[in-house]
Design an enzyme around this catalytic site. Sequence first.
Site, short mmCIF file in Angstrom:
data_model
loop_
_atom_site.label_atom_id
_atom_site.label_comp_id
_atom_site.label_asym_id
_atom_site.label_seq_id
_atom_site.Cartn_x
_atom_site.Cartn_y
_atom_site.Cartn_z
N HIS A 273 -6.31 10.51 1.86
CA HIS A 273 -6.98 10.07 0.63
C HIS A 273 -7.34 11.25 -0.27
O HIS A 273 -8.42 11.32 -0.84
CB HIS A 273 -8.24 9.26 0.96
CG HIS A 273 -7.91 7.86 1.41
ND1 HIS A 273 -8.81 7.04 2.04
CD2 HIS A 273 -6.77 7.15 1.30
CE1 HIS A 273 -8.23 5.88 2.31
NE2 HIS A 273 -6.99 5.92 1.88
N ASP B 192 0.84 9.27 -5.27
CA ASP B 192 0.54 7.85 -5.00
C ASP B 192 -0.29 7.39 -6.19
O ASP B 192 -1.48 7.70 -6.28
CB ASP B 192 -0.23 7.73 -3.68
CG ASP B 192 -0.47 6.28 -3.29
OD1 ASP B 192 -0.27 5.38 -4.13
OD2 ASP B 192 -0.87 6.05 -2.13
N HIS C 172 -5.53 -3.33 -2.79
CA HIS C 172 -5.56 -3.86 -1.42
C HIS C 172 -6.07 -5.28 -1.59
O HIS C 172 -7.28 -5.51 -1.57
CB HIS C 172 -6.50 -3.06 -0.52
CG HIS C 172 -5.98 -1.69 -0.21
ND1 HIS C 172 -6.62 -0.83 0.63
CD2 HIS C 172 -4.86 -1.03 -0.61
CE1 HIS C 172 -5.92 0.30 0.73
NE2 HIS C 172 -4.86 0.20 -0.03
N ASP D 183 -27.99 6.74 -17.58
CA ASP D 183 -27.60 6.22 -18.91
C ASP D 183 -26.10 6.06 -19.13
O ASP D 183 -25.66 5.85 -20.27
CB ASP D 183 -28.17 7.12 -20.04
CG ASP D 183 -29.55 6.68 -20.46
OD1 ASP D 183 -30.03 5.65 -19.92
OD2 ASP D 183 -30.14 7.36 -21.31
N TYR E 147 3.23 13.03 8.19
CA TYR E 147 2.29 14.04 7.71
C TYR E 147 2.18 15.14 8.77
O TYR E 147 1.67 14.90 9.86
CB TYR E 147 0.93 13.41 7.44
CG TYR E 147 1.06 12.14 6.61
CD1 TYR E 147 1.09 12.20 5.23
CD2 TYR E 147 1.21 10.89 7.24
CE1 TYR E 147 1.25 11.04 4.47
CE2 TYR E 147 1.38 9.74 6.49
CZ TYR E 147 1.40 9.81 5.11
OH TYR E 147 1.57 8.67 4.38
N ASP F 238 1.26 -0.22 -6.89
CA ASP F 238 0.85 0.79 -5.90
C ASP F 238 2.11 1.49 -5.38
O ASP F 238 2.75 1.00 -4.46
CB ASP F 238 0.09 0.08 -4.77
CG ASP F 238 -0.41 1.06 -3.71
OD1 ASP F 238 -0.29 2.29 -3.91
OD2 ASP F 238 -0.92 0.59 -2.67
N HIS G 246 0.12 -3.45 2.86
CA HIS G 246 -1.01 -4.37 2.65
C HIS G 246 -0.66 -5.33 1.53
O HIS G 246 0.23 -5.08 0.73
CB HIS G 246 -2.26 -3.55 2.29
CG HIS G 246 -2.01 -2.54 1.19
ND1 HIS G 246 -2.04 -2.87 -0.14
CD2 HIS G 246 -1.68 -1.21 1.23
CE1 HIS G 246 -1.76 -1.80 -0.87
NE2 HIS G 246 -1.52 -0.78 -0.07
N ARG H 147 5.29 10.33 1.85
CA ARG H 147 5.13 8.87 1.92
C ARG H 147 6.02 8.29 0.83
O ARG H 147 6.18 8.89 -0.23
CB ARG H 147 3.66 8.46 1.71
CG ARG H 147 3.47 6.94 1.71
CD ARG H 147 2.02 6.48 1.89
NE ARG H 147 1.14 6.88 0.82
CZ ARG H 147 0.23 7.83 0.90
NH1 ARG H 147 0.08 8.50 2.03
NH2 ARG H 147 -0.53 8.15 -0.13
N GLU I 77 5.02 1.16 3.04
CA GLU I 77 4.71 2.56 2.77
C GLU I 77 4.64 3.44 4.01
O GLU I 77 3.58 3.97 4.34
CB GLU I 77 3.39 2.66 1.99
CG GLU I 77 2.23 1.84 2.58
CD GLU I 77 0.95 1.98 1.75
OE1 GLU I 77 0.54 3.12 1.54
OE2 GLU I 77 0.39 0.96 1.33
N GLU J 8 6.51 4.50 -1.03
CA GLU J 8 5.85 3.19 -1.10
C GLU J 8 6.43 2.34 -2.22
O GLU J 8 6.53 2.78 -3.36
CB GLU J 8 4.35 3.40 -1.33
CG GLU J 8 3.57 2.12 -1.54
CD GLU J 8 2.06 2.35 -1.61
OE1 GLU J 8 1.63 3.44 -2.03
OE2 GLU J 8 1.32 1.42 -1.24
N HIS K 90 -1.19 5.54 9.69
CA HIS K 90 -1.69 4.40 8.91
C HIS K 90 -0.79 3.18 9.01
O HIS K 90 0.24 3.19 9.67
CB HIS K 90 -1.91 4.81 7.45
CG HIS K 90 -0.69 5.34 6.75
ND1 HIS K 90 0.36 4.53 6.38
CD2 HIS K 90 -0.35 6.60 6.36
CE1 HIS K 90 1.27 5.27 5.78
NE2 HIS K 90 0.88 6.53 5.76
N1 GLY Z 1 -2.83 3.74 -2.89
C1 GLY Z 1 -3.48 3.19 -1.78
C2 GLY Z 1 -2.51 2.71 -0.79
O1 GLY Z 1 -1.37 3.09 -0.78
O2 GLY Z 1 -2.82 1.88 0.00
MN MN Z 2 -0.44 3.77 -2.54
MN MN Z 3 -0.59 1.05 -0.67
#
Ligand code: GLY
Ligand code: MN
Ligand code: MN
Length: 427
Positions: A230, A247, A348, A37, A376, A258, A341, A394, A372, A396, A337
């Site tokens: 993540h 982030d 993304h 619901d 780590y 982002d 992107h 990180r 970014e 970004e 990573h």
């Molecule tokens: N926040 C997701 C990324 O940095 O791609």
């Molecule tokens: Mn990000």
């Molecule tokens: Mn990103």
Amino acid sequence: MIKESEYKKRRDSLVKKMSDNSIGVIFSAKYTTRSHDTQHPYRQDSNFYYLSGFKEDNAVLIFLKEKNRIKTVLFVQKKDKLLELWSGERLGEKKAKKRFLVDKVYSRDDFKRKFKEYIRGKKTIYCELSSKKSDVKKVLELTKDFNAKENIALMVQKMRLIKSVSEIELIKESIAITAKAHHRAMIVNKKDKYEYDLQAEIEHEFKTNGAYSDAYTSIVACGNSANTLHYIQNNKPLLEGELILIDAGCEHNYYASDITRTIPVSGQYTQPQRELYNLVLETQLKIISMIKPKVKRSALQTSAEEMLTKGMIELGILKGEYKKLIRLQMHKKYYPHGIGHWMGIDVHDMAPYKDAKDREIPLKKGMVLTIEPGLYIDKSDKSVPKKYRGIGIRIEDNILVTKDGYENLSSAIAKSIDKIEAISFKF
Ligand code: GLY
Ligand code: MN
Ligand code: MN
């Protein structure tokens, strides 16, 4: 704001790519169930929004292309007093016809009948081929004898690669709100607080500035939590002396931001934190400075990996000969990573990275991407000097490719150690 004429221009340019005697169809998003619901807040399908700017569910756009005639048709849910009492006002056919620069508007109830009429004599259907939408399955069934089926979603996604002037404005507005949120996180007293407290500060800033939503679930990761890429639990205490990787970015008027900043809990970076931070920062600045048309993302990735590898050798994190470490891709343990992107309506952004011949698409004026890099170092990694263990960093930013270079759209957000320390709450 994006004008109706711009949406029309996008639709016209899409239809131009369709062959004669064809029909194109694209469906709005549906509500999704959260649990019994209860539903998730509604968000329009990104491609549908790109073509229409229409935020209601139960809508369909149709493109008819015959030899000398092009027709666009929009189906919307009809007015219904009782349903509107529960779920809010609907535009309805009449107002939709006034607002949208389409040839016809009908009720969604008429869709199936009209669709059967429209497909007579057509040979090609353009629809969201890889989508799980049940409506797509139904139209594919109705057109199963057609000569050709093309993916309309991919065609729209290709168009979304290059942002218009008004889209860039909207992205800037989204980033401006996110900038306030990150600065608030720096300024606020973090003593005896938890990661979720900072998340609340950030998202408070999103909401009170009118941002519809976050563009993705905020990551607020203190200390070793930052080494989970993540991490969204955001439930641990903010410990004095640790860093916090944040982030977080809002979505505003359907455009994402982002941004990642990694800031000290108690307002000052320790020496080992400074060393790692400056390595990531120098890498990020160098990669951003390389951005201009014709450059490939893969070249940015390689340069970032090279710089981080060299830096990690200097800090004693990686041991061995540079060339061998690069050949064995040893950086992947600490920088696993991508460099960035596409970003736009989706964080993304659903735009291709390769062309039809599987060749990488180089940067072009009007593209927006994130840069970014990160490092780590897990707390249990005994191969690394002890002082660096348990640190995740990180940085970004969101970058626009310009005619002969780039514009860092998020350059107003404090990033150097000096600037962050100057505005951070200290205890
Ligand atoms: N926040 C997701 C990324 O940095 O791609
Ligand atoms: Mn990000
Ligand atoms: Mn990103």
